[in-house]
Design an enzyme around this catalytic site. Structure first.
Site, PDB file in Angstrom:
ATOM      1  N   HIS A 135      35.706  44.458  38.129  1.00 52.16           N
ATOM      2  CA  HIS A 135      34.480  43.698  37.855  1.00 52.16           C
ATOM      3  C   HIS A 135      33.517  44.439  36.953  1.00 52.16           C
ATOM      4  O   HIS A 135      32.387  44.046  36.807  1.00 52.16           O
ATOM      5  CB  HIS A 135      33.780  43.317  39.169  1.00 52.16           C
ATOM      6  CG  HIS A 135      34.568  42.315  39.947  1.00 52.16           C
ATOM      7  ND1 HIS A 135      35.501  42.677  40.888  1.00 52.16           N
ATOM      8  CD2 HIS A 135      34.598  40.973  39.901  1.00 52.16           C
ATOM      9  CE1 HIS A 135      36.063  41.590  41.395  1.00 52.16           C
ATOM     10  NE2 HIS A 135      35.538  40.541  40.813  1.00 52.16           N
ATOM     11  N   GLN A 181      36.012  33.445  33.847  1.00 54.15           N
ATOM     12  CA  GLN A 181      34.954  33.813  34.787  1.00 54.15           C
ATOM     13  C   GLN A 181      34.434  35.241  34.588  1.00 54.15           C
ATOM     14  O   GLN A 181      33.233  35.458  34.561  1.00 54.15           O
ATOM     15  CB  GLN A 181      35.458  33.624  36.215  1.00 54.15           C
ATOM     16  CG  GLN A 181      34.345  33.620  37.230  1.00 54.15           C
ATOM     17  CD  GLN A 181      34.751  32.871  38.490  1.00 54.15           C
ATOM     18  OE1 GLN A 181      35.734  33.207  39.136  1.00 54.15           O
ATOM     19  NE2 GLN A 181      33.999  31.856  38.838  1.00 54.15           N
ATOM     20  N   ASP A 203      37.143  40.929  32.878  1.00 54.75           N
ATOM     21  CA  ASP A 203      38.334  41.641  33.353  1.00 54.75           C
ATOM     22  C   ASP A 203      39.549  40.723  33.479  1.00 54.75           C
ATOM     23  O   ASP A 203      40.679  41.170  33.435  1.00 54.75           O
ATOM     24  CB  ASP A 203      38.044  42.276  34.715  1.00 54.75           C
ATOM     25  CG  ASP A 203      36.794  43.127  34.658  1.00 54.75           C
ATOM     26  OD1 ASP A 203      36.915  44.340  34.750  1.00 54.75           O
ATOM     27  OD2 ASP A 203      35.689  42.558  34.505  1.00 54.75           O
TER      28      ASP A 203
END
Ligand SMILES: Cc1ncc(C[n+]2csc(CCOP(=O)(O)OP(=O)(O)O)c2C)c(N)n1
Ligand SMILES: [Mg+2]
Length: 801
Positions: A590, A545, A548
């Site tokens: 993020h 996703q 990080d």
């Protein structure tokens, strides 16, 4: 849970020959272990880790293992490999010695220590073999439980082949998804997170996976009481047992020394997994380690007398023999006689393996000795050369290091003599011949490698509309899924909502839940799904996703995927695409861009950093024409920016390893990639206003890096270099500088000190200010370039600070 115990009902009329054959395989394997240990202790091999004490369950597993099936296991499985006909005595020893010829050591051509097994999925030219016609083992890796994530994908491939229309005719890889993926793992290694993650995921996915736990109560010296709650893995996994109301596992418990019970257990497991696509756990208990864990220690140090005595009694081979005698399968004398014959066979096989290993090296030794002899004759340093020759020729069983070391030492002595040329040439030729034995196949060497694909530019209608860039990605995936039925994508939120940035919007509805799938939050096994399915001919795209969170998967990328071609010397491939999004957004987890860590951990996987969605889509189109794995990092803040919609969606291709010049200039070369480029472009515009004309280069692909050395061409013009990178100082920028200065000899063209501008050493703070004060800003870039130009021309550009 099913408890399997011997019913002693195997009819020996029917099975006698087969059982005797099994016994012979087990004895052969045991003898290999015993002799193997001796080879290490006498110095002929470096390290030994063997399958003694685990022979009998592996015979049972081999019987249930069919053509097309895959194993994903660990270093104890030599008996299994022998029983499925994929390893013989000589090959066992070739692996132990590290024979660099794939014909002799088919497991890894000497690259892996013995006990790491593999079969060949590929022909010599890198094309697929027919995998349903052979028994397959994915290549082992050493990190405990590292074999688990890929096991999930190997099993899932059957599910895909059974359920997705349009690929069912891929008979090279599957016959209606009937293939089982067989996992093996040691009891102690089940403590690893990867094991539990895989167990859960396979239960969710309901895939044909049979997981065997070889339980000998120890993990090296550490007893089960320190490893496993209740000291019993099947006990604590009971909640996974399926029942009438809910899907789950079939869990089977069986004693590792009980041959007939093992046969029944494995038959039953195979039937459930193959027909129903239900995962099965077989907890094989009461196994032993007759020689301890490995050659680096002895188990007498940590097992007490009672345990050692029990292990001697319940040695599975001894128990099998007793059972054969008790059931009149054979007499004690007959079995003893078989053992004597096998001992001789193993000894002979070992000798043959050793001779095959040393003979070519001895010839190389002779070759160098004759070169040295001829050089010595006309040398002022004859005595010294003869000393090196004598030392080398006194080595009865040399290794290649001995040879090359002697040659290189002599070269230093004769550097000013005529003989230098001959010896230097010999060393160069020899290295050229030998080095590939240790360094080839890090990447694909087939005609489908990433350099085989030509660039195809996107084309546009005259008045092409500007759209949200995510639509370019989405429409391109649509084109991909319809063009290649074997492609599939899966990730957190990738299915139902079409990924967090809507790059897959509507794709699940169109292509179904098998091809566009949501998965659990479990990055390592998402990667594993991808590796396993790619090993079986599918073209998975594993979505992580956010960049990080790639750290959760990076171990498996580094240890498994990145080494796959290398560790099999090109006999297996997993052309997996890993899709993720990263770079600058908001906050510590993020907006990181740990590129230095990534590119250094995964040599063997390409790393692509497209600056926009059209470039990213072009990379996917390129990759699907190749047979190599790659990581594609999309720009997290780029989905809502506008891009023109190309007319040749699904067809245009971004070349890999090629940089792009975004702006020409004459004063300084600015090298960067990804989201940061937009800031570089802005700074360049402002610099132009004061007469500083910067050239901007987009790296596009960090690995492979600028294969045409285009950056050098820019430096010959500008003579100045600034690398701008959003990683930590000394991260990816250090790699980029090394490539330009060292690999491309860029230093020759520089008139100013080459510089880097990176982020702060800490993780980026939250929000816009967090970004501004953590990562290079347009002002930082402007000032850095200005300072370089100020040093060149302080009158025109007086110091800002
Ligand atoms: C990630 C990782 N940590 C540690 C090791 C070192 N190591 C190799 S084997 C082993 C013990 C494994 O025990 P078990 O899983 O019970 O298998 P067994 O050898 O008993 O068959 C350890 C700790 C390793 N290979 N990988
Ligand atoms: Mg163990």
């Amino acid at each position: 849970m099913t408890q399997i115990a011997s019913k002693k009902e195997l009819s020996f009329e029917d099975f006698k020959t087969e059982i005797i054959n099994d016994f012979k395989i087990a004895v052969t394997s045991r003898e290999c272990s015993l002799l193997g240990r001796r080879e290490v202790l006498t110095g002929k091999a470096k390290f030994g880790i063997f399958g003694d004490g685990k022979e009998v369950p592996q015979l049972a597993m081999a019987k249930a293992f069919k053509n097309g099936d895959f194993r994903s296991g660990y270093y104890r499985d030599q008996t299994f490999m022998m029983a499925i006909g994929q390893m013989n005595i000589q090959q066992f020893f070739a692996g132990l010695y590290g024979h660099t010829d794939i014909e002799h050591d088919p497991m890894s051509a000497g690259r892996q220590m013995g006990g790491h097994f593999a079969t060949h999925s590929l022909n010599e030219d890198g094309s697929w073999k027919n995998l349903v016609m052979q028994k397959n083992s994915s290549a082992d890796i050493s990190p405990t439980a590292g074999q688990m994530p890929r096991l999930l994908g190997l099993a899932q491939a059957s599910k895909i082949y059974r359920n997705v229309t349009g690929i069912n005719n891929k008979t090279n890889f599957s016959i209606n998804g009937n293939e089982i993926a067989w996992g093996t793992i040691g009891n102690a290694s089940t403590s690893e997170g990867l094991f539990f993650e895989t167990i859960n995921a396979a239960g969710v996915l309901q895939v044909p996976m049979v997981m065997s736990v070889w339980d000998d109560e120890y993990g090296i010296s550490v007893h089960a009481r320190h490893q496993t709650t209740k000291e019993n893995i099947s006990e604590i996994l009971k909640g996974f047992q399926r029942d009438n109301d809910s899907k789950g596992y079939e869990i089977i418990r069986v004693k590792g020394w009980d041959y007939p019970a093992l046969i029944t257990a494995y038959e039953q497991a195979a039937q459930i997994a193959r027909e129903e696509h239900v995962p099965v756990l077989i907890h094989v208990q009461e196994l032993t380690q007759p020689q301890g864990h490995s050659t680096s220690g002895s188990h007498e140090r940590y097992k007490n007398e009672a345990r050692l005595a029990w292990e001697a009694d319940f040695d599975c081979l001894r128990q099998m023999k007793l059972w054969m005698i008790a059931t009149n399968m054979a007499s004690q004398e007959e079995l003893d006689e078989m053992e004597t014959v096998i001992k001789k066979e193993v000894l002979e096989g070992k000798k043959a393996a050793w001779n095959a290993f040393v003979e070519p090296i001895k010839n190389e030794q002779k070759e160098l000795l004759s070169v040295l002899e001829s050089i010595a004759k006309s040398s002022d340093n004859e005595v010294f050369i003869q000393k090196y020759s004598a030392d080398l020729s006194s080595i009865k069983e040399p290794i290649r290091k001995d040879i090359l070391l002697a040659a290189r030492k002599v070269l230093r002595i004769i550097v000013k003599e005529n003989g230098r040329n001959e010896l230097a040439k010999w060393i160069t030729d020899y290295t050229k011949k030998i080095q590939p034995k240790f360094s080839s196949n890090l990447f694909s060497e087939s005609d489908k490698n990433v350099f085989s694909v030509k660039e195809v530019l996107p084309t546009y209608d005259e008045n092409a509309e500007q759209v949200d860039a995510r639509l370019v990605i989405r429409d391109n995936f649509d084109a991909i899924f319809s063009k290649y039925p074997e492609t599939l994508i899966f990730g957190e939120d990738a299915g139902n909502i079409g990924d967090v940035n809507q790059g897959l919007e509507g794709m699940q509805e169109k292509y179904g839940e098998h091809r566009v799938a949501d998965v659990g939050i479990r990055e390592a096994t998402i990667l594993g799904q991808g590796i396993g399915m790619a090993l079986r001919g599918l073209r998975p795209i594993a979505e992580i996703q956010y960049l990080d969170y790639l750290l959760y998967a990076i171990q498996i990328m580094s240890d498994d995927l990145a080494t796959l071609q290398y560790r099999t010397r090109g006999k297996q491939k997993a052309p997996l695409i890993i899709r993720t999004r990263g770079h600058r957004l908001e906050g510590i987890w993020h907006s990181g861009s740990p590129m230095g860590m990534i590119i250094n951990a995964i040599r063997g996987i390409h790393v692509l950093v497209p600056r926009n969605m059209t470039k990213a889509a072009g990379f996917y189109n390129t990759l699907l024409e190749t047979d190599e794995p790659a990581l594609v990092i999309e720009c997290l803040n780029g989905y809502r920016l506008k891009e023109k919609m190309p007319t040749n969606i699904g067809e245009f291709k971004t070349p890999i390893g090629v940089v792009e010049t975004l702006k020409e200039g004459k004063d300084i070369t600015l090298v960067s990639y990804g989201s940061t480029l937009r800031l570089v472009e802005q700074a360049a515009k402002e610099l132009l206003e004061i007469g500083i004309d910067a050239e901007i280069i987009d790296i596009q692909s960090l690995l492979p890096f600028d294969v045409n050395h285009d950056i050098i061409k820019s430096l010959t013009k500008t003579n100045r270099l600034l690398v701008i990178d959003e990683d930590v100082p000394g991260g990816a920028s250090a790699f980029i500088l090394q490539q330009i200065l060292d690999e491309q000899n860029g230093y020759k063209h520089l008139d100013s000190k080459p510089e880097t501008l990176a982020a702060k050493a800490h993780r980026p703070a939250y929000g816009t200010d967090g970004d501004y004060f953590s990562k290079p800003s347009a002002e930082d870039i402007y000032e850095k370039v200005y300072a370089i130009m100020s040093e060149v021309n302080p009158v025109k550009y007086p110091s800002l600070f």
